[in-house]
Design an enzyme around this catalytic site. Sequence first.
Site, mmCIF file in Angstrom:
data_model
loop_
_atom_site.group_PDB
_atom_site.id
_atom_site.type_symbol
_atom_site.label_atom_id
_atom_site.label_comp_id
_atom_site.label_asym_id
_atom_site.label_seq_id
_atom_site.Cartn_x
_atom_site.Cartn_y
_atom_site.Cartn_z
ATOM 1 N N ALA A 6 93.961 -50.380 32.069
ATOM 2 C CA ALA A 6 95.329 -50.698 32.501
ATOM 3 C C ALA A 6 95.707 -52.117 32.081
ATOM 4 O O ALA A 6 96.593 -52.725 32.651
ATOM 5 C CB ALA A 6 95.439 -50.550 34.019
ATOM 6 N N GLU A 49 85.621 -86.973 -1.740
ATOM 7 C CA GLU A 49 85.442 -88.193 -0.951
ATOM 8 C C GLU A 49 83.975 -88.278 -0.540
ATOM 9 O O GLU A 49 83.460 -87.372 0.133
ATOM 10 C CB GLU A 49 86.313 -88.152 0.322
ATOM 11 C CG GLU A 49 86.105 -89.390 1.198
ATOM 12 C CD GLU A 49 86.794 -89.292 2.567
ATOM 13 O OE1 GLU A 49 86.654 -88.256 3.242
ATOM 14 O OE2 GLU A 49 87.466 -90.258 2.959
ATOM 15 N N LYS A 97 102.111 -62.995 24.597
ATOM 16 C CA LYS A 97 102.896 -61.792 24.279
ATOM 17 C C LYS A 97 104.111 -61.618 25.201
ATOM 18 O O LYS A 97 105.155 -61.132 24.766
ATOM 19 C CB LYS A 97 101.998 -60.555 24.312
ATOM 20 C CG LYS A 97 100.999 -60.543 23.157
ATOM 21 C CD LYS A 97 100.239 -59.253 23.073
ATOM 22 C CE LYS A 97 99.291 -59.279 21.887
ATOM 23 N NZ LYS A 97 98.576 -58.043 21.690
ATOM 24 N N ASN A 117 104.302 -58.473 20.139
ATOM 25 C CA ASN A 117 103.214 -59.029 19.308
ATOM 26 C C ASN A 117 103.740 -59.492 17.954
ATOM 27 O O ASN A 117 102.963 -59.918 17.109
ATOM 28 C CB ASN A 117 102.057 -58.037 19.142
ATOM 29 C CG ASN A 117 102.353 -56.944 18.140
ATOM 30 O OD1 ASN A 117 103.516 -56.701 17.792
ATOM 31 N ND2 ASN A 117 101.330 -56.263 17.676
ATOM 32 N N ASP A 140 101.850 -52.688 17.986
ATOM 33 C CA ASP A 140 100.759 -51.868 18.554
ATOM 34 C C ASP A 140 101.278 -50.464 18.853
ATOM 35 O O ASP A 140 100.561 -49.470 18.720
ATOM 36 C CB ASP A 140 100.237 -52.476 19.872
ATOM 37 C CG ASP A 140 99.330 -53.662 19.619
ATOM 38 O OD1 ASP A 140 98.856 -53.827 18.486
ATOM 39 O OD2 ASP A 140 99.115 -54.446 20.571
#
Length: 496
Positions: free
Chosen positions: A349, A30, A282, A303, A318
């Site tokens: 943490a 295009e 998650k 996950n 994980d």
Amino acid sequence: MICVSIGRSRHSAMIQGFRQLVQQGAELVELRVDWIQRRPDIGRLLRERPVPVVITCRRLQDKGKWFGTEEQRQAVLREAILAEADYVDIEEDIAASIPRYGRSKRIVSYHNFDETPADLEAIHQRMTACDPDIVKIVTTACSAADNFRMLQLVRNATVPTVGFCMGETGTISRLLCGRYGAPFTYAAADRTGHTAPGQLSFADMKDLYRYDNVTEATRLFGVIGDPIGHSLSPLLHNTAFKQIDFDGLYLPIRIPVGNVPEVLRTYQELGLEGVSVTIPHKHAALEFADVPDDQSQKIGAANTLVHKDGIWHATNTDFTAIIETLKSALAAANRSEDLAGKKVMILGAGGVARAAVAAMVQEKTEVLISNRSADRATALAAEFGCGTIPWDSRGSVECSILINGTSVGMHPGVQETPFDEQWLRSEMLVFDTVYVPENTRLLQEARAVGCPTAGGMEMFVRQAAVQFQLFTGHDPGISEMTATLRQALQERTPGA
Ligand code: NAP
């Protein structure tokens, strides 16, 4: 087929760009003549065209760049028809004043930059009455349902219809419209030269998403997150599909917070079989799942979601990736792979640290958590029955495994380390979950004092490989995935 859209301010640049695209494999181009900063010379642009061409001269109200009068613009379109451009793009509202002539095919188009209107079918019907060879209907996706409606429209159309939604939410309709019968989709000439919101580059459409190979039989997967544009997962999974010759397409799916159930339920209707889940979904993914496994429940986050026999299963790869990465590093250092009883200090943490704590607790190690914000360390330790170490005292702990789950050392802060060089002991195995850069300062210093090490890149690849196995039943090959990721990271963050 992919129609590659190119806009350049000068004729010579347009012609040169056109030739380059053809060399790269473009079969339909295009030419956005509204980008040219003087009256477009259609004859010059169409001369010796190596592949079919769409001539488009977009006005300002449709986010084009045409600065002349409307009369002049329509004269350009008529000239393109007389010059036998293969296709000429004519907006629905002017279609009646640009009659059909000669061999040029008519793309009757409609654009909506605000929404996907409720009366999509009525608009389409109106357009089919405008003597089109192809209807092009392009709206803005405000929800997954907009993509769904658009794809159904394309499927049910009696006139060949190019229909997709713009914006990041709409990307999946650009990738899937061919599966629903669109004669072609649109792509940008390169990653920076898009001519419409959410447009993908020709290279990505062709080589990464393999648009032309997607059929009814192609199995659909994806990654959900917000934002999603930066995610490396489409690259890892689509490349692996190609490498093992698996008929799959892995889509980037942007979902705003709060919309996970609605979007996944909509896309399961399109055949979506599984997704990787990234920030910030998650926790929502875990809550959405019909059957969350032990690992995702322990971590409190999923996950990975897999849709099988009408049921959504959740897991957290994980967890497995952390254990496998540690065990392979122990084996490489000729140490026992048995983690039980080992003293492990986990720095951080947050999300990754939490997965590491859950994995290490399952492996029956003695876990100590040290985090800059003490309250978060205390809360995590209480939940998993672990000990804590004040952040300022982390250097005095004698542990056999150190895991960095903080973001310290990540690009661009590559000069930083969460653990001073002087605290490292050669007996410690040091595992840094940061993967940009691959060789963090922590890992470099650990190797210098003789510590065995494990890196975040290996963890990232392993969690993706477990997902791939769950999605397809095939092994993607860890070394091939690692090579793909390493190359992508070098391109995206050179020198990191
Ligand atoms: P997160 O939930 O935001 O947690 C970040 C952690 O880093 C928190 O514990 C935070 O401490 C700590 N932190 C941040 N800046 C710090 C500083 N200047 N000094 C000391 N501590 C600091 O992030 P996440 O999702 O857990 O990700 C953490 C890192 O893991 C990422 O940066 C990434 O590099 C890596 N990662 C690796 C993988 C993989 O597969 N290899 C996957 C995802 C992430 P506070 O609680 O005090 O804020």
